[in-house]
Design a protein around this motif. Structure first.
Motif, PDB file in Angstrom:
ATOM      1  N   TYR A  94       0.848  -1.185   0.000  1.00  0.00           N
ATOM      2  CA  TYR A  94       0.000   0.000   0.000  1.00  0.00           C
ATOM      3  C   TYR A  94       0.879   1.228   0.000  1.00  0.00           C
ATOM      4  O   TYR A  94       1.867   1.250   0.717  1.00  0.00           O
ATOM      5  CB  TYR A  94      -0.909  -0.010   1.244  1.00  0.00           C
ATOM      6  N   PRO A  95       0.686   2.203  -0.808  1.00  0.00           N
ATOM      7  CA  PRO A  95      -0.421   2.652  -1.659  1.00  0.00           C
ATOM      8  C   PRO A  95      -0.372   2.120  -3.085  1.00  0.00           C
ATOM      9  O   PRO A  95      -0.860   2.775  -3.997  1.00  0.00           O
ATOM     10  CB  PRO A  95      -0.284   4.157  -1.618  1.00  0.00           C
ATOM     11  N   PHE A  96       0.201   0.951  -3.296  1.00  0.00           N
ATOM     12  CA  PHE A  96       0.173   0.238  -4.578  1.00  0.00           C
ATOM     13  C   PHE A  96       0.747   1.076  -5.735  1.00  0.00           C
ATOM     14  O   PHE A  96       0.089   1.313  -6.748  1.00  0.00           O
ATOM     15  CB  PHE A  96      -1.241  -0.231  -4.913  1.00  0.00           C
ATOM     16  N   ILE A  97       1.978   1.485  -5.574  1.00  0.00           N
ATOM     17  CA  ILE A  97       2.655   2.313  -6.573  1.00  0.00           C
ATOM     18  C   ILE A  97       2.816   1.558  -7.894  1.00  0.00           C
ATOM     19  O   ILE A  97       2.605   2.119  -8.976  1.00  0.00           O
ATOM     20  CB  ILE A  97       4.005   2.825  -6.045  1.00  0.00           C
ATOM     21  N   LEU A  98       3.164   0.286  -7.836  1.00  0.00           N
ATOM     22  CA  LEU A  98       3.334  -0.514  -9.052  1.00  0.00           C
ATOM     23  C   LEU A  98       1.995  -0.631  -9.805  1.00  0.00           C
ATOM     24  O   LEU A  98       1.958  -0.520 -11.036  1.00  0.00           O
ATOM     25  CB  LEU A  98       3.876  -1.907  -8.709  1.00  0.00           C
ATOM     26  N   LEU A  99       0.921  -0.818  -9.066  1.00  0.00           N
ATOM     27  CA  LEU A  99      -0.409  -0.886  -9.685  1.00  0.00           C
ATOM     28  C   LEU A  99      -0.753   0.441 -10.358  1.00  0.00           C
ATOM     29  O   LEU A  99      -1.274   0.460 -11.476  1.00  0.00           O
ATOM     30  CB  LEU A  99      -1.471  -1.244  -8.640  1.00  0.00           C
ATOM     31  N   ASN A 100      -0.459   1.548  -9.693  1.00  0.00           N
ATOM     32  CA  ASN A 100      -0.693   2.871 -10.294  1.00  0.00           C
ATOM     33  C   ASN A 100       0.108   3.051 -11.571  1.00  0.00           C
ATOM     34  O   ASN A 100      -0.405   3.593 -12.571  1.00  0.00           O
ATOM     35  CB  ASN A 100      -0.346   3.979  -9.302  1.00  0.00           C
ATOM     36  N   LEU A 101       1.370   2.618 -11.568  1.00  0.00           N
ATOM     37  CA  LEU A 101       2.215   2.706 -12.765  1.00  0.00           C
ATOM     38  C   LEU A 101       1.620   1.866 -13.889  1.00  0.00           C
ATOM     39  O   LEU A 101       1.526   2.313 -15.037  1.00  0.00           O
ATOM     40  CB  LEU A 101       3.643   2.248 -12.445  1.00  0.00           C
ATOM     41  N   LEU A 102       1.202   0.641 -13.547  1.00  0.00           N
ATOM     42  CA  LEU A 102       0.599  -0.254 -14.544  1.00  0.00           C
ATOM     43  C   LEU A 102      -0.669   0.362 -15.134  1.00  0.00           C
ATOM     44  O   LEU A 102      -0.857   0.375 -16.358  1.00  0.00           O
ATOM     45  CB  LEU A 102       0.283  -1.607 -13.888  1.00  0.00           C
ATOM     46  N   LEU A 103      -1.544   0.910 -14.279  1.00  0.00           N
ATOM     47  CA  LEU A 103      -2.781   1.535 -14.758  1.00  0.00           C
ATOM     48  C   LEU A 103      -2.491   2.756 -15.626  1.00  0.00           C
ATOM     49  O   LEU A 103      -3.161   2.981 -16.640  1.00  0.00           O
ATOM     50  CB  LEU A 103      -3.668   1.924 -13.578  1.00  0.00           C
ATOM     51  N   SER A 104      -1.504   3.547 -15.255  1.00  0.00           N
ATOM     52  CA  SER A 104      -1.137   4.724 -16.057  1.00  0.00           C
ATOM     53  C   SER A 104      -0.623   4.324 -17.428  1.00  0.00           C
ATOM     54  O   SER A 104      -0.961   4.952 -18.435  1.00  0.00           O
ATOM     55  CB  SER A 104      -0.070   5.549 -15.333  1.00  0.00           C
ATOM     56  N   CYS A 105       0.202   3.287 -17.474  1.00  0.00           N
ATOM     57  CA  CYS A 105       0.730   2.812 -18.769  1.00  0.00           C
ATOM     58  C   CYS A 105      -0.395   2.289 -19.656  1.00  0.00           C
ATOM     59  O   CYS A 105      -0.427   2.573 -20.857  1.00  0.00           O
ATOM     60  CB  CYS A 105       1.775   1.722 -18.543  1.00  0.00           C
TER      61      CYS A 105
END
Length: 179
Positions: A94-105
């Protein structure tokens, strides 16, 4: 005053352009004598590139409920695995930085692909509109021509009716003269 327009006047009026007589005659021949409708979908499908096909497939999948549900389940699963099950050993805490990067890409790639598909669809819609206009123009010209022919038939019918009436009167006069 004759307010009836000829085919040439209709074409000029509808096209709003000055064209010379030769071009006008060719246009009239094209509109009246030849089929002008086209299958826009078939025409555009024959011009599709590999990139167009891929963009359409991605747009088709990304704009479906199955994609939305699957992606929502993926996000929930990601959060449960990394936030609840693995907690301290999580790949993406948490705060799921990798998930945010994946969603942004994904968003950065998906938006232009969908726009490419929509632009091509808009172009296809424009071709469809132009095709409809040409068909409407042809229909109007044919109706004008049919109207003119009906007017000729009506005037001929009146003329024949008058001749028949005169002949009937002459026959009646001859019958009266014989008596």
């Amino acid at each position: 005053m004759n307010s009836k327009k000829t085919k040439k006047e209709i074409v000029k009026m509808l096209l709003n352009s000055d064209i010379d007589a030769k071009d006008e005659e060719e246009l009239l021949d094209l509109l009246v004598d030849q089929p002008i409708s086209i299958d826009v979908d078939k025409e555009e499908d024959s011009k599709k590139t590999f990139g167009d096909v891929v963009a359409d497939k991605i747009s088709e999948k990304a704009g479906s409920w199955s994609f939305i549900i699957t992606f929502t389940l993926f996000l929930i699963l990601w959060i449960i695995i990394n936030g609840v099950i693995l907690k301290e050993n999580a790949i993406d805490k948490y705060p799921f930085i990798l998930l945010n990067l994946l969603l942004s890409c994904i968003a950065a790639l998906q938006a232009p692909i969908i726009m490419m598909s929509q632009n091509r669809q808009a172009k296809k819609d424009s071709l469809r509109d132009q095709n409809d206009y040409r068909i409407d123009l042809k229909s109007e010209l044919i109706l004008e021509e049919l109207h003119d022919k009906i007017d000729i038939i009506m005037s001929e019918q009146k003329r024949l009716k008058k001749i028949l009436e005169e002949n009937r009167q002459n026959i009646e006069m001859l019958k009266k003269g014989d008596n």
